[in-house]
Each structure stands twice: as structure tokens, then as C-alpha cells.
Design a protein around this motif. Structure first.
Motif, PDB file in Angstrom:
ATOM      1  N   THR A 274       1.022  -0.892  -0.074  1.00  0.00           N
ATOM      2  CA  THR A 274       0.149   0.141  -0.063  1.00  0.00           C
ATOM      3  C   THR A 274       0.671   1.255  -0.166  1.00  0.00           C
ATOM      4  OG1 THR A 274      -1.685  -0.973   1.462  1.00  0.00           O
ATOM      5  CG2 THR A 274      -2.151   1.285   1.263  1.00  0.00           C
ATOM      6  N   ASP A 275       0.436   2.200  -0.851  1.00  0.00           N
ATOM      7  CA  ASP A 275       1.625   3.028  -0.830  1.00  0.00           C
ATOM      8  C   ASP A 275       1.145   4.241   0.085  1.00  0.00           C
ATOM      9  OD1 ASP A 275       2.725   4.616  -2.932  1.00  0.00           O
ATOM     10  OD2 ASP A 275       1.461   6.618  -2.760  1.00  0.00           O
ATOM     11  N   ALA A 276       2.121   5.325   0.149  1.00  0.00           N
ATOM     12  CA  ALA A 276       2.164   5.600   1.794  1.00  0.00           C
ATOM     13  C   ALA A 276       1.066   7.060   1.384  1.00  0.00           C
ATOM     14  CB  ALA A 276       2.966   6.274   2.234  1.00  0.00           C
ATOM     15  N   SER A 277       0.710   7.888   0.413  1.00  0.00           N
ATOM     16  CA  SER A 277      -0.521   8.072   0.028  1.00  0.00           C
ATOM     17  C   SER A 277      -2.089   7.562  -0.021  1.00  0.00           C
ATOM     18  CB  SER A 277      -0.626   9.172  -1.389  1.00  0.00           C
ATOM     19  OG  SER A 277      -0.934   8.055  -2.455  1.00  0.00           O
ATOM     20  N   ASP A 278      -1.936   5.892   0.048  1.00  0.00           N
ATOM     21  CA  ASP A 278      -3.421   5.391   0.424  1.00  0.00           C
ATOM     22  C   ASP A 278      -3.451   5.201   1.753  1.00  0.00           C
ATOM     23  OD1 ASP A 278      -3.882   5.097  -2.384  1.00  0.00           O
ATOM     24  OD2 ASP A 278      -3.016   4.286  -3.368  1.00  0.00           O
ATOM     25  N   VAL A 279      -2.550   5.326   2.538  1.00  0.00           N
ATOM     26  CA  VAL A 279      -3.141   4.783   4.550  1.00  0.00           C
ATOM     27  C   VAL A 279      -3.977   6.370   4.537  1.00  0.00           C
ATOM     28  CG1 VAL A 279      -2.264   4.995   6.383  1.00  0.00           C
ATOM     29  CG2 VAL A 279      -0.895   4.721   4.447  1.00  0.00           C
ATOM     30  N   GLY A 280      -5.255   5.234   4.678  1.00  0.00           N
ATOM     31  CA  GLY A 280      -7.023   5.567   5.427  1.00  0.00           C
ATOM     32  C   GLY A 280      -6.762   6.136   6.541  1.00  0.00           C
ATOM     33  N   ASP A 281      -8.114   6.565   7.738  1.00  0.00           N
ATOM     34  CA  ASP A 281      -8.135   6.961   8.372  1.00  0.00           C
ATOM     35  C   ASP A 281      -8.973   6.007   9.335  1.00  0.00           C
ATOM     36  OD1 ASP A 281      -6.925   9.133   8.155  1.00  0.00           O
ATOM     37  OD2 ASP A 281      -8.356  10.389   7.647  1.00  0.00           O
ATOM     38  N   LEU A 282      -8.622   4.655   8.571  1.00  0.00           N
ATOM     39  CA  LEU A 282      -9.957   3.332   8.855  1.00  0.00           C
ATOM     40  C   LEU A 282      -8.833   2.952  10.540  1.00  0.00           C
ATOM     41  CD1 LEU A 282     -11.599   1.914   6.240  1.00  0.00           C
ATOM     42  CD2 LEU A 282     -12.563   3.272   8.035  1.00  0.00           C
ATOM     43  N   PRO A 283      -9.289   2.212  11.301  1.00  0.00           N
ATOM     44  CA  PRO A 283      -8.929   1.145  12.274  1.00  0.00           C
ATOM     45  C   PRO A 283      -7.724  -0.049  11.023  1.00  0.00           C
ATOM     46  CG  PRO A 283     -10.729   0.613  12.646  1.00  0.00           C
ATOM     47  CD  PRO A 283     -10.669   1.887  12.013  1.00  0.00           C
ATOM     48  N   LYS A 284      -6.291   0.008  11.640  1.00  0.00           N
ATOM     49  CA  LYS A 284      -5.499  -0.530  10.722  1.00  0.00           C
ATOM     50  C   LYS A 284      -4.726  -2.465  11.369  1.00  0.00           C
ATOM     51  CE  LYS A 284      -2.982   4.059   9.732  1.00  0.00           C
ATOM     52  NZ  LYS A 284      -4.420   4.699   9.996  1.00  0.00           N
ATOM     53  N   GLU A 285      -4.043  -2.939   9.982  1.00  0.00           N
ATOM     54  CA  GLU A 285      -3.946  -4.053  10.998  1.00  0.00           C
ATOM     55  C   GLU A 285      -2.891  -4.125   9.728  1.00  0.00           C
ATOM     56  OE1 GLU A 285      -5.975  -7.788   9.264  1.00  0.00           O
ATOM     57  OE2 GLU A 285      -6.351  -8.102  11.440  1.00  0.00           O
ATOM     58  N   VAL A 286      -1.561  -5.082  10.540  1.00  0.00           N
ATOM     59  CA  VAL A 286      -0.604  -5.507   9.842  1.00  0.00           C
ATOM     60  C   VAL A 286      -0.838  -6.896   9.920  1.00  0.00           C
ATOM     61  CG1 VAL A 286       2.080  -5.976  10.553  1.00  0.00           C
ATOM     62  CG2 VAL A 286       1.337  -3.230  10.353  1.00  0.00           C
ATOM     63  N   CYS A 287      -0.246  -7.663   8.664  1.00  0.00           N
ATOM     64  CA  CYS A 287      -0.680  -8.802   8.955  1.00  0.00           C
ATOM     65  C   CYS A 287       0.852  -9.482   8.545  1.00  0.00           C
ATOM     66  CB  CYS A 287      -1.331  -9.758   8.360  1.00  0.00           C
ATOM     67  SG  CYS A 287      -1.385  -9.869   6.467  1.00  0.00           S
ATOM     68  N   GLU A 288       1.727 -10.385   9.676  1.00  0.00           N
ATOM     69  CA  GLU A 288       3.067 -11.581   9.336  1.00  0.00           C
ATOM     70  C   GLU A 288       2.869 -12.436   9.531  1.00  0.00           C
ATOM     71  OE1 GLU A 288       5.352 -11.196   7.616  1.00  0.00           O
ATOM     72  OE2 GLU A 288       6.833 -10.397   7.696  1.00  0.00           O
ATOM     73  N   THR A 289       3.980 -13.203   8.732  1.00  0.00           N
ATOM     74  CA  THR A 289       3.919 -14.388   9.196  1.00  0.00           C
ATOM     75  C   THR A 289       5.081 -15.111  10.371  1.00  0.00           C
ATOM     76  OG1 THR A 289       5.716 -14.718   7.688  1.00  0.00           O
ATOM     77  CG2 THR A 289       4.031 -15.307   6.642  1.00  0.00           C
ATOM     78  N   ILE A 290       5.334 -15.760  11.224  1.00  0.00           N
ATOM     79  CA  ILE A 290       5.717 -16.605  12.462  1.00  0.00           C
ATOM     80  C   ILE A 290       6.814 -16.584  11.914  1.00  0.00           C
ATOM     81  CG2 ILE A 290       5.451 -18.864  12.801  1.00  0.00           C
ATOM     82  CD1 ILE A 290       4.687 -17.935  16.201  1.00  0.00           C
ATOM     83  N   ASN A 291       6.676 -17.066  10.288  1.00  0.00           N
ATOM     84  CA  ASN A 291       8.412 -18.014   9.609  1.00  0.00           C
ATOM     85  C   ASN A 291       8.182 -17.021   8.038  1.00  0.00           C
ATOM     86  OD1 ASN A 291       6.071 -18.900   8.626  1.00  0.00           O
ATOM     87  ND2 ASN A 291       7.275 -21.049   9.230  1.00  0.00           N
ATOM     88  N   GLY A 292       8.542 -17.982   7.628  1.00  0.00           N
ATOM     89  CA  GLY A 292       8.186 -17.178   5.659  1.00  0.00           C
ATOM     90  C   GLY A 292       7.641 -17.397   5.697  1.00  0.00           C
ATOM     91  N   SER A 293       6.255 -18.174   6.092  1.00  0.00           N
ATOM     92  CA  SER A 293       5.092 -19.138   4.987  1.00  0.00           C
ATOM     93  C   SER A 293       3.911 -18.380   5.750  1.00  0.00           C
ATOM     94  CB  SER A 293       5.540 -20.422   4.883  1.00  0.00           C
ATOM     95  OG  SER A 293       6.573 -20.483   4.251  1.00  0.00           O
ATOM     96  N   TRP A 294       2.662 -18.443   4.707  1.00  0.00           N
ATOM     97  CA  TRP A 294       1.397 -18.311   5.401  1.00  0.00           C
ATOM     98  C   TRP A 294       1.588 -19.992   5.628  1.00  0.00           C
ATOM     99  CZ3 TRP A 294       0.540 -13.609   6.472  1.00  0.00           C
ATOM    100  CH2 TRP A 294       0.487 -12.184   5.882  1.00  0.00           C
ATOM    101  N   GLY A 295       1.094 -20.687   4.532  1.00  0.00           N
ATOM    102  CA  GLY A 295       0.499 -21.545   4.249  1.00  0.00           C
ATOM    103  C   GLY A 295       1.681 -22.858   4.905  1.00  0.00           C
ATOM    104  N   PHE A 296       1.287 -23.987   5.730  1.00  0.00           N
ATOM    105  CA  PHE A 296       1.796 -25.259   6.541  1.00  0.00           C
ATOM    106  C   PHE A 296       3.415 -24.748   5.327  1.00  0.00           C
ATOM    107  CE2 PHE A 296       4.014 -29.616   7.377  1.00  0.00           C
ATOM    108  CZ  PHE A 296       4.504 -28.839   8.392  1.00  0.00           C
ATOM    109  N   ASN A 297       4.695 -24.806   5.776  1.00  0.00           N
ATOM    110  CA  ASN A 297       5.789 -25.054   4.957  1.00  0.00           C
ATOM    111  C   ASN A 297       6.330 -25.898   5.733  1.00  0.00           C
ATOM    112  OD1 ASN A 297       7.997 -25.261   3.293  1.00  0.00           O
ATOM    113  ND2 ASN A 297       7.320 -23.278   2.457  1.00  0.00           N
ATOM    114  N   LEU A 298       6.849 -27.451   5.336  1.00  0.00           N
ATOM    115  CA  LEU A 298       7.782 -28.592   5.750  1.00  0.00           C
ATOM    116  C   LEU A 298       9.701 -28.111   5.644  1.00  0.00           C
ATOM    117  CD1 LEU A 298       7.656 -30.412   7.225  1.00  0.00           C
ATOM    118  CD2 LEU A 298       8.713 -31.173   5.033  1.00  0.00           C
ATOM    119  N   LYS A 299       9.327 -26.962   4.794  1.00  0.00           N
ATOM    120  CA  LYS A 299      11.434 -26.430   4.843  1.00  0.00           C
ATOM    121  C   LYS A 299      11.517 -25.199   5.555  1.00  0.00           C
ATOM    122  CE  LYS A 299      12.092 -28.002   0.922  1.00  0.00           C
ATOM    123  NZ  LYS A 299      12.699 -29.148  -0.575  1.00  0.00           N
ATOM    124  N   ASP A 300      10.597 -24.354   6.012  1.00  0.00           N
ATOM    125  CA  ASP A 300      10.809 -23.079   6.644  1.00  0.00           C
ATOM    126  C   ASP A 300      11.315 -23.092   7.843  1.00  0.00           C
ATOM    127  OD1 ASP A 300      10.677 -20.919   7.578  1.00  0.00           O
ATOM    128  OD2 ASP A 300       8.344 -20.343   5.513  1.00  0.00           O
TER     129      ASP A 300
END
Ligand code: JFZ
Length: 443
Positions: A274-300
Motif C-alpha cells: 500500500t502506497d503511503a498516500s493510500d493510508v486512510g483513517d480506518l483502523p489498521k491491521e498489519v499481517c505477518e508470518t511467524i516464519n516465512g510462510s502463510w500455509g504450512f511449509n515443511l522446509k521453512d
């Protein structure tokens, strides 16, 4: 006539995204937004039949698995160790206030009981059970809110046509009818908002798949997503239900929160965020992975450390944002031990320091490499995140200080305010390796 024509030309060229018309959030919705903003920390769960292959949730696209071959996966999906109570307890103990789970990802497989398709966990797996049902019940018991991730894009359903720019090499895809696809999504969303009690929100994803790529930039969206109807449907069924959409654009009317994928608001770290100019006033949520993958990744094995996880919560909060931290459960329904342990550590930290995170807003100065501010009323929490320095400077610090002390030891903090800002001394022996919190009470 000329004017009329030029308006049509304008509409044709720019194809505006049609949003929920003049959306006025209800009282319940505004309260839910406030709750969301205060919650600060949630658990993201990516779980589907793709988990069996241990290669992430994009495996169908990345390995170009044909529709026929992929359809064999559900017959192996039998998560006998899945225990909704354990997941919810783990999240709660980590200090999380809500859970967002994939009800249906890009592979098009529904992890819930749906009458709108046969391609569901109930009809196609030996497990035969809806996993959202026990999860909703466990969340209700524990006071955790439940959100559903819902993919707009679909690599399995022919009616997702015109096809987007992903999944184009998956063998076995055919043409279909876009309007039928929209009707299908509406039917499923109606189920999700009718059969599982009160839902915290819907987390849409896949909008970007329909942006045309000319080899250099992503251009206009090829389809009409019918957001006006879809958002209205959701808010009519459950007015408090918060709508977010991972489109990486400025909020579209009808949405209730804005999300930032692997990105802090305003940074656009990935380049396609999201571009800096597109950051709005609504509540915000950052999402991030606990390793490097979203779905289960055996080798991650790039498991983030306690320090990295806590500092990401703190930095997100410094932007006034929640952190939605993801785990990808294994095909047997268990969450891998490394991640359970990390979440336990984060939970310990949140129990000791949560007061400086929950129900705060972002502070007066945006986070940087050294620090982040959170604030509630007259109290500011300065989180020192760089343990390699002893002298810190907060540019343009304004506000009259009544008291300033270390959050843990309550000892006074050496500081000096000049016309340029505030100098703070944090000697090594006062430092916490993860986050040295300084409480500043304003006059
Ligand atoms: C999306 C999903 O594709 C991914 O599987 C995961 O669910 C994540 C939370 O959200 O990630 C994206 C979003 C945008 C693009 C690619 C992946 N994009 O613009 O190409």
C-alpha cells in the motif's frame, strides 16, 4: 450531449470500483471498530488441503498442479489431531484477542460446510467435518472474536472467468460465467454470516489478481467485483461485521478497516504494497508470518525470534495498528512446536507489558529503527528497540512532562528537552534486550 459523452468516456477509461454506496456504518459497527483498534493482536491461520504438501498455500499455482490432480488432495485430508479449544487457548495465552482463519483460499476449497459447492471439507474429505463450527464455538467460550479470510480469486472454479493473472498454467481450467461466480460468493458469504454466530469480520483477498499486467505496471481491474452488493450483503446480515480487503489500495467505501500485508503502514516495503498516500483513517491491521510462510511449509525454518515478534507488535502499535500474526497448522491439525513455543514467549511478554500496547493509539512520533511510541490518554509509552545505543533523540518532541520513568523498575530516566526535541539517556545496565519501555506522564 457532448458533456454526456465525455462522462461516459471518463467512466469507460477509469472504470471506478463500485463500492457500497454512501455507506454509513451502524453504531454496532463503530463500536466493533473501536474494539478492533483496542485489540492490537490477533492470530492469522492459513489452513487448507494444501497443508498436506507442506509447500505453502500457493502450491497449486507454484507447482502448476492440474485441477484433476489437486482434487485428490481432499481425500488425504484427515486432521484427527485438530482441537479447536487448543488453538483458541494458545491464541488467548499469547495475548491475542481475535482469530482470522482461511475459510476458502485461492485453491477454491471450502473448509466449511457449504451448500453452494461440493468442493468442501464435509463432502470431499475423510474427516467430513466443518472446522469453522468448533472453532466458532471455542472462540465464543473464550471471548475471542472470529474473522473469516475469504479469497476472491479461485483457481478451481471455471466461473472465476475472466481468469486473473495467477494460476494461468494450471491444467484443466476452462471458461465460465463471472455473474454465476459472484452469486456463488454471495451464497457462501451468506452461509458464513448465518451459520457461525456473530462474526468479527471478513478478510477479503485476491482483488489484485484481476489487475492487468502490461509487462511493467499493473493497470486497471478487468472485472466488476460487485463490492457494492457484497459489502451491503455482509453489513445487512451482520452490521457489526468489519470488512477489510487486501487490495493494497486506499480504502474502498463500505470497508471498515485497512490491512497492510507484511508491511508497516506507509512503508510499502514490498514495492507492491500500500502506497503511503493510500493510508486512510480506518483502523489498521498489519499481517505477518511467524516464519516465512502463510500455509504450512515443511522446509521453512526461518522462525522469527521472540525479539522480532515482540518488536513487530510494538512497531505496529506505534502506527496505531494491530498485528495479525500468522501460523500455518500442519495437515494433522497441530500447530508446529516451534510456533507454539514462540507464542508462549510472546504471551509472557504481553502479560507483563500489555498495558503499554492494548487500547493505545500510535504516539506523537512515528516509529523508527530506534523506537516506537504508544499512547493512552496522558500517558505515553516510549519503546526503545535498539539495544546497541545509549543515547536517543526524539525530534520535535512536544508536550510537558510530569514524570518519566522506566516502566519496569520505576526508576527515573535521564532526559533533556531542547527546542529541537528530547535527548534521552538509556545506559546499558537499564536496558532490556527486547524492549526498554519508558513511561512518560504528561501534564
Ligand atoms: C495474499 C495471498 O495470496 C497469500 O496466499 C496470503 O493469504 C496473504 C495473506 O495474502 O498475498 C498476496 C497479496 C497480493 C499479491 C500476492 C500475494 N500480489 O499483489 O501479487
Amino acid at each position: 450531449m457532448k458533456r454526456f459523452l465525455s462522462i461516459w468516456m471518463f467512466l469507460l477509461i477509469f472504470q471506478p470500483i463500485i463500492a457500497q454506496e454512501s455507506y454509513i456504518p451502524t453504531k454496532e459497527n463503530l463500536e466493533a471498530r473501536q474494539w478492533f483498534q483496542d485489540a492490537k493482536f490477533g492470530l492469522f491461520i492459513h489452513w487448507g488441503v494444501y497443508s498436506i504438501l507442506g509447500d505453502g498455500e500457493w502450491v497449486m499455482n507454484n507447482q502448476n498442479i492440474s485441477i484433476d490432480d489437486y482434487e485428490k488432495l481432499p481425500s488425504f485430508f484427515n486432521p484427527i489431531d485438530f482441537d479447536a479449544d487448543e488453538w483458541v487457548k494458545m491464541a488467548k495465552d499469547a495475548g491475542m484477542k481475535y482469530i482470522t482463519i482461511t475459510s476458502r483460499h485461492h485453491d477454491g476449497f471450502s473448509m466449511f460446510d457449504s451448500q453452494a459447492t461440493d468442493y468442501t471439507i464435509v463432502k470431499k474429505t475423510p474427516y467430513k467435518k466443518d472446522i469453522l463450527k468448533p472453532l466458532a464455538a471455542a472462540c465464543k467460550r473464550e471471548g475471542i472474536k472470529l474473522f473469516f479470510y475469504y479469497s476472491l480469486l479461485d483457481w478451481h472454479d471455471d466461473n472465476y472467468f475472466p481468469r486473473g493473472r495467477t494460476g494461468t498454467k494450471i491444467p484443466g481450467r476452462s471458461d465460465g460465467d463471472w455473474e454465476v461466480y459472484i452469486a456463488f460468493m454471495k451464497a457462501q458469504l451468506t452461509e458464513l454470516l448465518t451459520n457461525y454466530g456473530e462474526i468479527g469480520g471478513i478478510w477479503f483477498d485476491g482483488h489484485w489478481d484481476q489487475k492487468e499486467w502490461d509487462g511493467e505496471i499493473f493497470g486497471k481491474v478487468k472485472v466488476d467485483w460487485h463490492y457494492d452488493e457484497i459489502y451491503k450483503l455482509i453489513h445487512d446480515l451482520q452490521p457489526q461485521c468489519l470488512i477489510g480487503n487486501n487490495h493494497h489500495l486506499a480504502p474502498i467505501e463500505g470497508e471498515d478497516f485497512q490491512m497492510f500485508e507484511r508491511d508497516l503502514p506507509g512503508h510499502n516495503t514490498t514495492g507492491w504494497g500500500t502506497d503511503a498516500s493510500d493510508v486512510g483513517d480506518l483502523p489498521k491491521e498489519v499481517c505477518e508470518t511467524i516464519n516465512g510462510s502463510w500455509g504450512f511449509n515443511l522446509k521453512d525454518n526461518k522462525h522469527k525470534s521472540e525479539k522480532e515478534l515482540v518488536q513487530y507488535i510494538v512497531r505496529s502499535a506505534g502506527y496505531g495498528s494491530n498485528l495479525l500474526l500468522n501460523v500455518g497448522p500442519m495437515p494433522n491439525g497441530e500447530i508446529q512446536l516451534e510456533h507454539i513455543k514462540s507464542l508462549e514467549k510472546v504471551g509472557e511478554w504481553m502479560r507483563e507489558n500489555g498495558e503499554t500496547i492494548y487500547k493505545t493509539t500510535g504516539g506523537p512520533v512515528a516509529p523508527n529503527d530506534d523506537m516506537a511510541f504508544t499512547q493512552r490518554g496522558n500517558t505515553m509509552y516510549l519503546h526503545i528497540l535498539n539495544d546497541a545505543k545509549e543515547l536517543f533523540f526524539v525530534e520535535n518532541f512536544k508536550g510537558k512532562i510530569k514524570s518519566m520513568h522506566y516502566y519496569k523498575s520505576k526508576e527515573k530516566v535521564n532526559h533533556k528537552i531542547s527546542e529541537y526535541g528530547m535527548f534521552i539517556e538509556v545506559p546499558n545496565n537499564k536496558k532490556d534486550q527486547i524492549d526498554t519501555i519508558i513511561e512518560i506522564v504528561l501534564k
